[in-house]
Design an enzyme around this catalytic site. Structure first.
Site, PDB file in Angstrom:
ATOM      1  N   GLU A 103       0.835  -1.209   0.000  1.00  0.00           N
ATOM      2  CA  GLU A 103       0.000   0.000   0.000  1.00  0.00           C
ATOM      3  C   GLU A 103       0.869   1.257   0.000  1.00  0.00           C
ATOM      4  OE1 GLU A 103      -2.355  -1.505   3.412  1.00  0.00           O
ATOM      5  OE2 GLU A 103      -4.111  -1.013   2.208  1.00  0.00           O
ATOM      6  N   GLU A 123      -3.984  -9.751   3.384  1.00  0.00           N
ATOM      7  CA  GLU A 123      -4.887  -9.498   4.522  1.00  0.00           C
ATOM      8  C   GLU A 123      -5.988 -10.542   4.610  1.00  0.00           C
ATOM      9  OE1 GLU A 123      -3.556  -7.237   2.620  1.00  0.00           O
ATOM     10  OE2 GLU A 123      -2.835  -5.602   3.889  1.00  0.00           O
TER      11      GLU A 123
END
Ligand code: NAI
Length: 675
Positions: A103, A123
Site C-alpha cells: 500500500e 490481509e
C-alpha cells in the site's frame, strides 16, 4: 534505535526503513515515515528513494498490534502524505512487498523492483481487507480483475507479472537502490497519483460471475467476499469515500471472530514448532535418511525427505517390493513435474539421491531411520532390531505407526533415548501435519531433531505424548463416534455430512470414510474391542457395511453408492439398514437440525481435545488446533476446535457436551474444562 532514517545526497533523499525481521509497518515505522515525508518536503531534493534494510521491503503490518485499538499515525494517512508530497517518491523494492508495504508502494510516484520481488495483499489470509487504500488503489494500478484476484486470494505475484500489469516502472536484476538513483537522474514526468487514476470498468456481468467464483473458493470464509466488495466499491465511488469505507471495514474485521481465529492460527503455527520440551536444545544435523517400507506412507515420506534435500535409502521386504516402492516415489516426483510444480532436471537431481533395495546394509551411516511397514507389532519390532544392528547406537530411530504404542515397538532396542514417533499423514509429501511422538525415554536432542526435520520438510510439527491414536486419530475417533450415535438416533449419513460441510469442513465424516476406505478403522475397532469400556455405547453400523463388502468408493459402495464416478449418491439400502438397526434396538429416531448435528459433533471433538491437553498428551490447546487444521481439514477460519470453543464460550460448549453425554449415557468422559 531509529527505524526510519533520511539521508540527503546530491539532489536526492534516501529514506531507509530498518525494522527487523520484515520491516513491518509498526507504530514507530509509521511515525518515522511521516517525519521523513516532512523532511523531504522541506528539502530541495528532486526525488526521494524509499528502500528497506535487511532481507525484504516492508512485508506487512505488525499483527501483534491488531488486538489493540489503532495508534496514530494511521497507515492511510502515511500513504496519503507520501502520495501528496511535492517531491516524488520512488519505491525501491526487494523481497516480499506485502500488505501495508504494498500500500505504501502504491502511494509512491514510481515503483522499481528487483527481479525476485513478489507482491501481495495477504490481509484476506487473516480475515481482513487491506486498511490503507489497497483495495482502492490496486484496481487503479493493475485493473479490476487482477486486483480482485490478489485481494481475494492473498496470492503473491512476481515482479515480471506486476510489471506486465503496469504496476512497476522498472524491474532490475541487481542493486535496486542504485537502480532507483539512476532512474532519478533522468526522472520522467511525475504521473497522476494512483488514487486519482480512472478505473477501466469491466462488463456489468463480470462482477456477478466473479463473485460466484470468489464465494465458491471462500468455503464459508467471509473475508474473500469483503475484499471482493471493497474492490467493486472502488469502481462505483470516488477514492475518498471508497477508502473511508475500506478503513472502517478493516477496523471492524480486526475485531471479528474470523480474523481472531485466523490470527490465532497464524501465531499457533509459530509456537507449535517450539515446544517447551526442546527450549534451548540444539538439534543434530541430518543428511542421510533410511525409510523402511515403500508402501503408501513410505513412498510419500521418502518423497518428502528428497524434496527437503535429504539423501534417502528405501528398504523393502524383497527386490520386487523395493522396485514397486521406488516406482511410487518416482510417480510422486513425476506428478510434481506434470503439475508444473517441479522440473524434469530437478526430479532427476532428487532421484540421484535416492536408492531402494532389500538389504539393511543400506542403513549403515544413516542419521535417521523412519519405519513405515505394516501396522503389526512383531513386524515393526523385527525391523527395528535389524536397523539397530546396522546403524550403530546413535542413529535416530522413528516409527510412523498410527496406533501402536511406540514404547512396545522400541522395547529392547539399545539407547531408547534416540527413539521417537514421526507420524506423517497421507499423502505424506503433501499433508502439512507431522505428529512428533515423545516416549518417556526420548531425549530432548532427538526431539529437537524431529522438529528441525519437520521445518526442513515444511511441515507443521506438533509434539504428542502417547495415547491411542495420538492427538489426531484419537480426536477423529471421538468425532466419528458421536457421528455414529447421531446415525443411530435419527440422522442419515448425508445429513451429518451436509451439516459438517456447512460448519466448514471440506467433507463430512461419511463421504470422507468412503474416500479413504473403511478397512483401517474397521481393523482398529476390532483391535480395540477387548479394551473398550463395556458401558460405552457401540454402534456396529460401520462394521455391518464392511462385512457386506461396502468398503468405500474404491469398492463402488460404502456409506454411499457410486455409479462409476466419485460422486457419493444416497443409497436406500444403507439408509434402510440404519433405520432398521435403530428399530431393532428399540431406538425411536428423532430429527436433528444441521446446527444441532454440528454442535453435538464439535462438542465431542472439543471435549476430546480438552482431555488430551489435561492428560498432558498435547502441550497446549493451540497445538490441538494445529493438528485439526493441518491434518483433518478443520476450517482455519474457525481457528481450530479449542479456539472455536473459547470463541463461542465454554458454557455453550459444555451445554452441548451435556447433551452429547445425555444422548449416550456412560459413553463419554467429560473433561474438567467442560464439566
Ligand atoms: P502399506 O501397506 O501401503 O505399506 C507398507 C509397506 O511396508 C509395504 O510396501 C510392505 O511391502 C512393506 N513392508 C512390510 N513389512 C516389511 C518389512 N519387514 N521390511 C520392509 N518393508 C516391509 O501401508 P501404509 O499405509 O503405508 O502404512 C504404513 C505404516 O504407516 C503403518 O504403520 C500405518 O499405520 C502408518 N500410517 C498410515 C497412514 C495411512 O493413511 N495409510 C497414515 C499414517 C500412518
Amino acid at each position: 534505535m531509529t527505524v526510519v532514517t533520511t539521508r540527503f545526497e546530491n539532489d536526492l533523499a534516501f529514506v531507509t526503513i530498518d525494522n527487523p525481521p520484515v520491516n513491518a509497518t509498526s507504530t514507530t515505522v509509521r511515525a518515522g515515515l511521516l517525519a521523513a515525508v516532512e523532511a523531504v518536503a522541506a528539502s530541495d531534493a528532486k526525488a526521494a528513494v524509499l528502500s528497506c534494510a535487511g532481507r525484504t521491503f516492508i512485508a506487512g503490518g505488525d499483527m501483534s498490534e491488531f488486538d489493540a485499538p489503532p495508534v496514530e499515525p494511521h497507515l492511510p494517512d502515511v500513504v496519503a502524505a507520501i502520495e501528496a508530497c511535492p517531491v516524488p517518491w520512488i519505491a525501491a523494492m526487494h523481497g516480499t512487498v506485502l500488505g501495508g508495504g504494498f500500500e505504501i508502494a502504491m502511494g509512491c510516484a514510481f515503483r522499481i523492483a528487483a527481479e525476485s520481488t513478489r507482491f501481495g495483499l495477504p490481509e484476506v489470509n487473516v480475515g481482513l481487507i487491506p486498511g490503507a487504500g489497497g483495495t482502492q488503489r490496486l484496481p487503479r494500478l493493475v485493473g479490476v480483475e487482477a486486483a480482485i484476484d490478489m485481494c481475494c486470494t492473498g496470492m503473491m505475484k512476481p515482479a515480471a507479472e506486476m510489471r506486465a500489469l503496469g504496476a512497476l516502472d522498472t524491474v532490475v536484476p541487481g542493486d535496486v537502490v542504485q537502480a532507483a538513483t539512476d532512474f532519478a537522474a533522468i526522472l520522467p514526468d511525475v504521473p497522476v497519483p494512483v488514487s486519482q487514476r480512472k478505473i477501466t470498468l469491466p462488463e456489468p456481468e463480470f462482477f456477478t460471475e466473479k463473485r460466484l467464483t470468489v464465494r465458491k473458493r471462500a468455503k464459508g470464509q467471509a473475508a474473500p467476499l469483503h475484499n471482493f466488495d471493497a474492490v467493486k466499491r472502488a469502481c462505483e465511488t470516488d477514492f475518498a469515500s471508497g477508502q473511508k469505507h475500506e478503513r472502517e471495514l478493516h477496523l471492524a474485521l480486526r475485531n471479528a471472530a474470523e480474523s481472531r481465529a485466523l490470527r490465532h492460527a497464524f501465531f499457533a503455527e509459530r509456537t507449535v514448532a517450539k515446544p517447551d520440551a526442546i527450549k534451548g536444545v540444539t538439534p543434530r544435523d541430518i543428511s542421510r535418511v533410511v525409510v523402511v517400507g515403500g508402501g503408501l506412507m513410505g513412498a510419500g515420506i521418502a518423497a518428502a525427505c528428497l524434496n527437503g534435500g535429504l539423501r534417502v535409502a528405501m528398504i523393502e521386504r524383497d527386490a520386487a517390493a523395493a522396485e514397486a516402492g521406488a516406482e511410487r516415489v518416482r510417480g510422486i516426483l513425476d506428478g510434481a513435474v506434470k503439475r508444473g510444480k517441479s522440473s524434469a532436471e530437478k526430479r532427476d537431481a532428487l532421484l540421484e539421491k535416492f536408492s531402494a533395495g532389500a538389504e539393511y546394509a543400506a542403513a549403515r551411516g544413516a542419521d535417521l531411520a523412519i519405519e513405515a511397514v505394516f501396522e503389526d507389532l512383531d513386524v515393526k519390532r523385527a525391523v527395528f532390531a535389524s536397523l539397530a544392528a546396522e546403524t550403530g547406537g546413535e542413529a535416530i530411530l522413528a516409527t510412523n505407526t498410527s496406533y501402536l504404542d511406540p514404547q512396545e515397538i522400541f522395547a529392547g532396542i539399545g539407547n531408547p533415548a534416540r527413539c521417537l514417533g514421526l507420524h506423517f499423514f497421507s499423502p505424506a509429501h503433501i499433508m502439512k501435519l507431522l505428529e512428533i511422538v515423545k516416549t518417556p525415554e526420548t531425549s530432548a536432542e532427538v526431539l529437537a531433531t524431529g522438529f528441525a526435520l519437520g521445518k526442513r520438510l515444511r511441515k507443521v510439527p506438533v509434539l504428542s505424548g502417547i495415547c491411542d491414536g495420538f492427538i489426531g486419530n484419537r480426536m477423529l475417533a471421538a468425532y466419528r463416534r458421536q457421528a455414529d450415535y447421531l446415525l443411530a438416533d435419527g440422522c442419515l449419513p448425508y445429513q451429518v455430512d451436509a451439516a459438517m460441510r456447512a460448519f466448514g469442513m471440506p467433507m463430512g465424516p461419511y463421504e470422507l470414510q468412503d474416500l479413504t476406505g473403511l478397512q483401517i478403522a474397521w481393523a482398529n475397532r476390532k483391535r480395540q474391542a477387548a479394551t473398550r469400556d463395556p458401558a460405552e455405547r457401540y454402534i456396529p453400523l460401520g462394521d455391518m457395511l464392511c462385512e457386506g463388502g461396502r468398503l468405500g468408493q474404491r469398492a463402488g459402495k460404502g456409506w454411499y453408492r457410486y455409479e462409476g464416478g466419485r460422486k457419493p449418491l444416497r443409497d436406500a439400502e444403507v439408509e434402510a439398514l440404519i433405520e432398521n438397526w435403530s428399530a431393532e434396538n428399540g431406538i425411536e429416531r428423532s430429527d436433528f437440525s444441521q446446527d444441532q448435528i454440528a454442535n453435538l459433533v464439535v462438542a465431542a471433538l472439543v471435549n476430546e481435545g480438552a482431555r488430551i491437553v489435561e492428560e498432558g498428551i498435547a502441550e497446549r490447546p493451540s497445538d490441538v488446533d494445529m493438528v485439526q487444521i493441518h491434518g483433518y481439514g478443520f476450517p482455519r477460519w474457525r481457528g481450530g476446535p479449542m479456539h472455536y470453543a473459547e470463541e463461542v464460550g465454554i458454557d455453550e460448549i459444555s451445554w452441548w457436551m451435556g447433551a452429547v453425554a445425555r444422548q449416550s449415557p456412560g459413553s463419554w468422559k467429560i473433561s474438567t474444562l467442560l464439566s
